[in-house]
Design an enzyme around this catalytic site. Structure first.
Site, PDB file in Angstrom:
ATOM      1  CB  SER A   1      13.943 -31.631 -35.355  1.00  0.00           C
ATOM      2  OG  SER A   1      12.881 -30.751 -35.659  1.00  0.00           O
TER       3      SER A   1
ATOM      4  CE  LYS B   1      -4.075 -13.335 -23.995  1.00  0.00           C
ATOM      5  NZ  LYS B   1      -2.707 -12.989 -24.410  1.00  0.00           N
TER       6      LYS B   1
END
Length: 270
Positions: free
Chosen positions: A86, A138
């Protein structure tokens, strides 16, 4: 800072090791080491990578710094150890050449983002969150509720953008078409031998093979040139205590699960 022995470094080989998960601490240490290598005008760098990956931004900054070092004329060879997956791959493809052990674990090209939905547990113990927010998203990935369909789509778009950046970097670094990279960049892992067939690495071999290759690229004496280490982590007194290594690994795993929850990662998580 001007290094008084700069000229001597022009016939020497530098070495930087990236070990463990790539986060802010690793980034700061490696970037400082890369600056030292540049200032001392080393002709070649051996980059030893033994990492499952890490945070997106930190991996990108190390990748960019290696590219800048190469632009200065430094030949960079990456050596994949036990695992370079990765984000470890993202950093590695910035090198000119990559050498991997036949059994090295690599690949895992992709992005992962995880949150923790604890709503049922919180309900059972009688805990309820009261949230006041300025916008619809949010409190996205808040642990007291599941994702909405809109939130899931928003996060998927974020992941897709990060994934596209990853694929583009691998394609550029390895000289492959993006379509070819996408054909195997689905999160799967490979052995070093498999990675060679895919074009992710240039040759099979250990770190000594990578050292010799770096010497060849920089026209250094293979038999006499030994690497000078930069950016080594500071040794801690706790490391002398029996069992401290196990405790440190458990602490790292807990840190990954909690501190990086909700953050896009280029990380191999078996």
């Amino acid at each position: 800072m001007v290094w008084p022995w700069r000229r001597k470094s022009r016939r020497k080989l530098a070495r930087i090791a990236i070990e463990g998960a790539i986060a802010s601490g690793t980034r700061e240490r490696v970037l400082k080491a890369l600056r030292e290598v540049e200032q001392r005008e080393f002709p070649a760098l051996l980059l030893r990578i033994d990492s499952p990956g890490g945070t997106v931004g930190d991996s990108q900054e190390i990748h960019a710094a290696i590219q800048r070092l190469r632009e200065k004329g430094c030949r960079v060879v990456a050596s994949f150890g036990n695992i370079s997956a990765s984000g470890g791959v993202y950093v590695g493809v910035a090198a000119e050449k990559i050498v991997a052990n036949a059994g090295s674990i690599t690949g895992s090209i992709g992005v992962i983002l995880r949150g923790n939905n604890l709503s049922r547990l919180l309900e059972r113990i009688g805990v309820q969150f009261e949230t006041v927010k300025s916008g619809l998203y949010k409190d996205i990935l808040s642990p007291d509720r599941a994702l909405t369909a809109g939130e899931r789509q928003l996060l998927q778009e974020l992941i897709d953008s990060s994934y596209g950046q990853f694929v583009a970097a691998v394609a550029e670094g390895r000289g492959l078409e993006e379509s070819v990279v996408r054909s195997f960049a689905d999160g799967r892992v490979f052995s070093g031998a498999q990675a060679l067939e895919l074009g992710l690495v240039d040759q099979l071999g250990d770190e000594e093979s990578a050292r010799r290759l770096a010497c060849q690229l920089a026209d250094l004496d293979e038999e006499k040139t030994r690497p000078i280490n930069f950016g080594q982590p500071k040794k801690r007194f706790a490391g002398l205590i029996p069992g401290s290594n196990l405790i440190a690994r458990l602490n790292d795993a807990l840190h990954l699960e909690l501190a990086w929850s909700g953050q896009p990662l280029w990380l191999h998580r078996p």
